[in-house]
Design a protein around this motif. Sequence first.
Motif, PDB file in Angstrom:
ATOM      1  N   ILE A 214       0.844  -1.205   0.000  1.00 40.83           N
ATOM      2  CA  ILE A 214       0.000   0.000   0.000  1.00 40.83           C
ATOM      3  C   ILE A 214       0.881   1.257   0.000  1.00 40.83           C
ATOM      4  O   ILE A 214       2.093   1.165   0.100  1.00 40.83           O
ATOM      5  N   ASN A 215       0.247   2.416  -0.100  1.00 39.13           N
ATOM      6  CA  ASN A 215       0.973   3.687  -0.150  1.00 39.13           C
ATOM      7  C   ASN A 215       1.741   4.000   1.128  1.00 39.13           C
ATOM      8  O   ASN A 215       1.234   3.745   2.220  1.00 39.13           O
ATOM      9  N   GLY A 216       2.895   4.559   0.943  1.00 40.72           N
ATOM     10  CA  GLY A 216       3.594   5.175   2.068  1.00 40.72           C
ATOM     11  C   GLY A 216       4.258   4.235   3.063  1.00 40.72           C
ATOM     12  O   GLY A 216       4.697   4.668   4.133  1.00 40.72           O
ATOM     13  N   THR A 217       4.340   2.971   2.738  1.00 37.69           N
ATOM     14  CA  THR A 217       4.923   2.032   3.715  1.00 37.69           C
ATOM     15  C   THR A 217       6.433   1.925   3.554  1.00 37.69           C
ATOM     16  O   THR A 217       7.110   1.311   4.370  1.00 37.69           O
ATOM     17  N   GLY A 218       6.961   2.498   2.470  1.00 37.29           N
ATOM     18  CA  GLY A 218       8.419   2.446   2.278  1.00 37.29           C
ATOM     19  C   GLY A 218       8.832   1.607   1.087  1.00 37.29           C
ATOM     20  O   GLY A 218       9.975   1.162   0.993  1.00 37.29           O
ATOM     21  N   LYS A 219       7.918   1.426   0.148  1.00 33.19           N
ATOM     22  CA  LYS A 219       8.192   0.596  -1.030  1.00 33.19           C
ATOM     23  C   LYS A 219       9.325   1.200  -1.868  1.00 33.19           C
ATOM     24  O   LYS A 219      10.319   0.519  -2.171  1.00 33.19           O
ATOM     25  N   THR A 221      11.507   3.527  -1.126  1.00 33.94           N
ATOM     26  CA  THR A 221      12.768   3.569  -0.377  1.00 33.94           C
ATOM     27  C   THR A 221      13.402   2.181  -0.325  1.00 33.94           C
ATOM     28  O   THR A 221      14.621   2.040  -0.458  1.00 33.94           O
ATOM     29  N   ARG A 246       0.327   7.484  -8.883  1.00 33.91           N
ATOM     30  CA  ARG A 246       0.433   8.595  -7.925  1.00 33.91           C
ATOM     31  C   ARG A 246       1.294   9.719  -8.524  1.00 33.91           C
ATOM     32  O   ARG A 246       2.399   9.474  -9.024  1.00 33.91           O
ATOM     33  N   GLN A 252       9.962  10.635  -7.958  1.00 35.77           N
ATOM     34  CA  GLN A 252      10.511  10.224  -6.659  1.00 35.77           C
ATOM     35  C   GLN A 252      11.490   9.055  -6.825  1.00 35.77           C
ATOM     36  O   GLN A 252      12.604   9.074  -6.290  1.00 35.77           O
ATOM     37  N   GLY A 298       1.116   2.122  -4.997  1.00 35.99           N
ATOM     38  CA  GLY A 298       0.564   1.621  -3.751  1.00 35.99           C
ATOM     39  C   GLY A 298      -0.934   1.453  -3.926  1.00 35.99           C
ATOM     40  O   GLY A 298      -1.595   2.267  -4.573  1.00 35.99           O
ATOM     41  N   THR A 353       9.313  -2.697   6.891  1.00 39.40           N
ATOM     42  CA  THR A 353      10.059  -1.449   7.089  1.00 39.40           C
ATOM     43  C   THR A 353       9.783  -0.843   8.466  1.00 39.40           C
ATOM     44  O   THR A 353       8.911  -1.308   9.200  1.00 39.40           O
ATOM     45  N   GLY A 379      13.586  -3.015   7.105  1.00 42.10           N
ATOM     46  CA  GLY A 379      14.024  -1.636   6.925  1.00 42.10           C
ATOM     47  C   GLY A 379      14.238  -1.062   8.308  1.00 42.10           C
ATOM     48  O   GLY A 379      13.347  -1.143   9.162  1.00 42.10           O
ATOM     49  N   VAL A 380      15.404  -0.499   8.547  1.00 44.02           N
ATOM     50  CA  VAL A 380      15.702  -0.006   9.894  1.00 44.02           C
ATOM     51  C   VAL A 380      16.131   1.462   9.905  1.00 44.02           C
ATOM     52  O   VAL A 380      16.909   1.875  10.750  1.00 44.02           O
ATOM     53  N   GLY A 381      15.653   2.229   8.923  1.00 41.51           N
ATOM     54  CA  GLY A 381      15.993   3.646   8.882  1.00 41.51           C
ATOM     55  C   GLY A 381      15.766   4.188   7.485  1.00 41.51           C
ATOM     56  O   GLY A 381      15.317   3.471   6.592  1.00 41.51           O
ATOM     57  N   GLN A 382      16.093   5.461   7.305  1.00 36.55           N
ATOM     58  CA  GLN A 382      15.774   6.103   6.034  1.00 36.55           C
ATOM     59  C   GLN A 382      16.946   6.159   5.063  1.00 36.55           C
ATOM     60  O   GLN A 382      16.790   6.604   3.936  1.00 36.55           O
TER      61      GLN A 382
END
Length: 402
Positions: A214-219, A221, A246, A252, A298, A353, A379-382
């Motif tokens: 889904i949107n915004g989960t970190g796909k 990244t 989107r 992005q 997403g 993530t 995922g453990v950070g940005q």
Amino acid sequence: MFGKLKEKLQGFTKSLNKTIDEKAVELDNPEVVTEEQLLLTEETIEENAESKTAAEESATVEEAPIEEEMIITEETTVAGESGDEWAVEEEITAETVNTKTGKKEKVGFFGRAKALVFDREVILDDDDLEGPLMDLQIALLESDLALSVTDAIVASVKDQLSGTRKKFGKNTGNIVEDALKTAILDVMSANTFDFDEFIESKKGTTAHIVFVGINGTGKTTSIAKIANRLQKQGKTVTIAAGDTFRAGAIDQIQIHADRLGVKTIRHQEGSDPAAVIYDALQYSKAHKIDVLLSDTAGRMHTNVNLMAQLEKICRVGNPDLVIFVDEATAGNDAVERASQYSDAVAISGTILTKLDADSKGGAAISIAYITQKPILFFGVGQNYDDLMKFDPVWFVNKIFED
Ligand SMILES: Nc1nc2c(ncn2[C@@H]2O[C@H](COP(=O)(O)OP(=O)(O)OP(=O)(O)O)[C@@H](O)[C@H]2O)c(=O)[nH]1
């Protein structure tokens, strides 16, 4: 990490340890088991993993006394005399500097735990376990584990502890904790999959990986993190900007790709994502690219049209892996989504993530069990390097570390 889950599991362990202490009877003839014998009894992978944990723990337990005993150069402590579970045997093999005195001293590298002295035993029955197991079930549910998963863990713990004679030393040791660890490891290791080995096995062809979620989960990244990881391993990578839905998504992913020096295949916003991914695959094959990473829009698992589009993407792109991405912080929602995605497309595994954020840990345990597909990475950070290859033993130890 996993503060709440840790706290709750410690509560269960403590309360059951108390019961064990109360019910324990002393043995007439204490039993001494060497570390070697203990290792020989390992048979299954899980037991191996457990023993690794035990060895690590015993190493930690050993370290403190050994540091102090570094000053003792020729003293041998006989099993059982120390009054401690672990008896220490000294053997002088090297010199080191005593951190307190600054002097060089002889130390026993063999000043390692050699034998476990069992001088008490206990048999727990269902009545002893009923209350604590009920508490355990509630604790797990409160930590975002799905009901079927808590059932499996509780049943495993019960199976391991009920009716069997458990021998132990002055301290109850790890009887309860080991049972819990084994239960969680069983649930999490249902399907193991080595991502690196898989990529290696695809050498000479383009491995195609589609990312869904889904949107915004970190796909996006996560795609960049995987690209970065693969590049560091010497692999060539292309990215398909398959999120044509989107606004801004194409740019992005392009920004990430540019930073990493990865070629992006893109079409216009609103175009057919299956066509982008098809083109990217043709390009990657023609240029003998090792791995194609395809982004997708997403979409909520409940959006029938978008889920149908995902099926089309998978049909056209014929991916080798479909990776579901979701965030650990979403807890039970992530578990529900994983289950529904898994019904719609054949997902191969999950990237979870935001483990660095305040996640309870339950989602990771549940997703592996419910989808019956492995967790591949955390995922453990940005940052691009903030991607951890999933290791169930590391995960379980993390839950139990102080
Ligand atoms: N703390 C933390 N943040 C993360 C992690 N992974 C991604 N993020 C952040 O989560 C936010 C959303 O990440 P994206 O990669 O844009 O998410 P997405 O799933 O691609 O979102 P859509 O493009 O809307 O589908 C960004 O701010 C990321 O930096 C992680 O492991 N830890």
